[in-house]
Motif scaffolding. Structure first.
Motif, PDB file in Angstrom:
ATOM      1  N   GLU A 156      71.046  32.633 -88.471  1.00  0.00           N
ATOM      2  CA  GLU A 156      71.900  33.447 -87.623  1.00  0.00           C
ATOM      3  C   GLU A 156      73.046  32.593 -87.123  1.00  0.00           C
ATOM      4  O   GLU A 156      72.948  31.376 -87.064  1.00  0.00           O
ATOM      5  N   GLU A 160      75.141  34.613 -82.109  1.00  0.00           N
ATOM      6  CA  GLU A 160      73.875  35.333 -81.987  1.00  0.00           C
ATOM      7  C   GLU A 160      72.837  34.474 -81.267  1.00  0.00           C
ATOM      8  O   GLU A 160      72.098  34.960 -80.407  1.00  0.00           O
ATOM      9  N   LYS A 161      72.769  33.195 -81.629  1.00  0.00           N
ATOM     10  CA  LYS A 161      71.834  32.296 -80.967  1.00  0.00           C
ATOM     11  C   LYS A 161      72.163  32.161 -79.485  1.00  0.00           C
ATOM     12  O   LYS A 161      71.275  32.200 -78.632  1.00  0.00           O
ATOM     13  N   THR A 163      73.650  34.220 -77.512  1.00  0.00           N
ATOM     14  CA  THR A 163      73.318  35.436 -76.765  1.00  0.00           C
ATOM     15  C   THR A 163      71.884  35.374 -76.267  1.00  0.00           C
ATOM     16  O   THR A 163      71.602  35.626 -75.083  1.00  0.00           O
ATOM     17  N   THR A 164      70.969  35.009 -77.156  1.00  0.00           N
ATOM     18  CA  THR A 164      69.560  34.913 -76.780  1.00  0.00           C
ATOM     19  C   THR A 164      69.318  33.739 -75.842  1.00  0.00           C
ATOM     20  O   THR A 164      68.595  33.860 -74.845  1.00  0.00           O
ATOM     21  N   GLU A 167      70.699  34.437 -72.310  1.00  0.00           N
ATOM     22  CA  GLU A 167      69.873  35.457 -71.668  1.00  0.00           C
ATOM     23  C   GLU A 167      68.573  34.839 -71.149  1.00  0.00           C
ATOM     24  O   GLU A 167      68.169  35.061 -70.001  1.00  0.00           O
ATOM     25  N   ALA A 168      67.926  34.038 -71.992  1.00  0.00           N
ATOM     26  CA  ALA A 168      66.656  33.423 -71.606  1.00  0.00           C
ATOM     27  C   ALA A 168      66.846  32.369 -70.515  1.00  0.00           C
ATOM     28  O   ALA A 168      65.980  32.190 -69.657  1.00  0.00           O
ATOM     29  N   LYS A 177      61.862  32.108 -68.815  1.00  0.00           N
ATOM     30  CA  LYS A 177      61.633  33.081 -69.882  1.00  0.00           C
ATOM     31  C   LYS A 177      61.374  32.302 -71.160  1.00  0.00           C
ATOM     32  O   LYS A 177      62.239  31.544 -71.613  1.00  0.00           O
ATOM     33  N   ILE A 179      60.923  31.252 -75.031  1.00  0.00           N
ATOM     34  CA  ILE A 179      61.527  31.575 -76.324  1.00  0.00           C
ATOM     35  C   ILE A 179      60.794  30.814 -77.422  1.00  0.00           C
ATOM     36  O   ILE A 179      60.213  29.749 -77.192  1.00  0.00           O
ATOM     37  N   SER A 233      64.135  33.449 -80.758  1.00  0.00           N
ATOM     38  CA  SER A 233      63.776  34.809 -80.335  1.00  0.00           C
ATOM     39  C   SER A 233      62.982  34.727 -79.042  1.00  0.00           C
ATOM     40  O   SER A 233      62.397  33.685 -78.714  1.00  0.00           O
ATOM     41  N   MET A 234      62.993  35.822 -78.288  1.00  0.00           N
ATOM     42  CA  MET A 234      62.194  35.863 -77.071  1.00  0.00           C
ATOM     43  C   MET A 234      60.708  35.789 -77.436  1.00  0.00           C
ATOM     44  O   MET A 234      60.271  36.410 -78.405  1.00  0.00           O
TER      45      MET A 234
END
Length: 362
Positions: A156, A160-161, A163-164, A167-168, A177, A179, A233-234
């Motif tokens: 990715e 994209e990375k 963004t995750t 967020e985390a 959070k 991941i 990913s979460m």
């Protein structure tokens, strides 16, 4: 006859639409280009300008049309200028991005297109178009892609990375959070990890994720280069980690840490020009202690000010940093640095310098 036929109204609407697009893409329109392109009078041009001014005003846009002699420029209303990038701000961000290794070349180009669309048209009057184009071209030409010896293709892209990751990391400043990431280290070894993100930091060309790694028998607070994260990913795993996230986030970035087993220590050394400024920049930028504690002139006499040190004097600097990484940097300064403490580091440097000298005696 003053009334305009429906056919003329349609033609005027198309013409004004084209003028609006030209304003939004180039920032200006001129009488000469108008008459040459459309074959219409200056009075028609003035009517179109008036209509466009009313449009921008009535539709509550952030733009307004201002006269610069025979040219009209689309500018931002004064109350909204802080909401947009100026050209100097655009150029500054361009230079910062160009000196980094965060993005792939196509991602860098994509981000620059976005930033340019955010720039204020009114600033074009403050800098010649040629200078702007040359500055941007230089940044594009000098950009070095983030390709490195690691032999893998990310699944990715960076955005994209991020963004995750953001967020985390920042959705809650007090709670973690988890991941799941696939990470390839400097030795080209890929592994799967569960991390508790703490902060994201830019340092020396790259973007880093500082996170607590959830291990089989405990936890480890480490630093991971974002471009080496192959996938993120979460996580569905629930982790109860008690250490304060906000306190970990306040810890200075370990620029000179060579491993997770390396911890900051107090180090003192004599330093001669031109390495003095480089030493303060290198060790002070990480957020740890870095200060001149003694100053000497060319004869070895203690003095009180930097001016009295001059070009042939020297200083004593005290830092607090990671010893392995600090030793690597200090030894690279050759005869411009002499470490005085801790004694363990002095012994190590003597030993390594003696071994290096033997290599050159062969």
């Amino acid at each position: 006859m003053n009334e305009v036929t429906s056919e003329n109204q349609a033609a005027a609407a198309v013409r004004r639409f084209e003028l609006a697009m030209e304003l939004l893409t180039t920032g200006s329109i001129s009488k000469e280009k108008f008459t040459e392109k459309y074959g219409r009078s200056v009075r028609t041009f003035q009517r179109d300008v008036k209509a466009l001014r009313e449009y921008f005003k009535d539709n509550d846009t952030d733009k307004k049309l201002e006269s610069y002699g025979k040219t009209y420029r689309l500018t931002n209303r004064p109350e909204n200028t802080k909401r947009f990038l100026s050209i100097p701000q655009l150029l500054l961000l361009t230079e910062i991005l160009a000196s980094s290794r965060v993005l792939a070349k196509e991602e860098f180009t994509q981000m620059m297109d976005t930033l340019m669309n955010m720039a204020m048209f009114q600033s074009l009057a403050q800098i010649k178009d040629t200078a702007l184009r040359n500055a941007l071209k230089n940044a594009f030409d000098s950009y070095k892609d983030n390709n490195h010896p690691l032999d893998f293709n990310p699944s990715e892209d960076t955005f994209e990375k991020l963004t995750t990751l953001y967020e985390a990391t920042y959705s809650n400043k007090d709670h973690y959070k988890a991941i799941d990431v696939t990470y390839t280290n400097v030795y080209n070894r890929t592994s799967h990890k569960t991390l508790l993100p703490v902060s994201i930091v830019f340092d020396k060309y790259y973007l880093y994720l500082r996170a607590v790694e959830v291990m089989y028998r405990g936890y480890s607070f480490n630093t991971y280069r974002v471009d080496r994260i192959k996938h993120v990913s979460m996580s569905s795993e629930r982790v109860d980690y008690s250490s304060s996230k906000s306190q970990l986030a306040k810890m200075p970035f370990p620029s000179n840490a060579f491993s997770e087993h390396d911890y900051p220590e107090a180090i003192e050394f004599y330093c001669w020009p031109p390495a003095i400024e480089a030493a303060l920049d290198n060790f002070g930028s990480a957020g740890y202690e870095a200060e001149i504690i003694e100053r000497y002139d060319r004869y070895g006499r203690k003095v009180k000010s930097d001016d009295m040190v001059g070009k042939q004097g020297y200083v004593k600097i005290k830092i607090r940093d990671y010893p392995e990484g600090a030793k690597f940097w200090l030894m690279g300064q050759g005869t411009k640095v002499q470490v005085t403490s801790p004694e363990s580091m002095v012994r190590e440097i003597k030993k390594e310098l003696a071994a290096a000298a033997r290599m050159y005696d062969k």
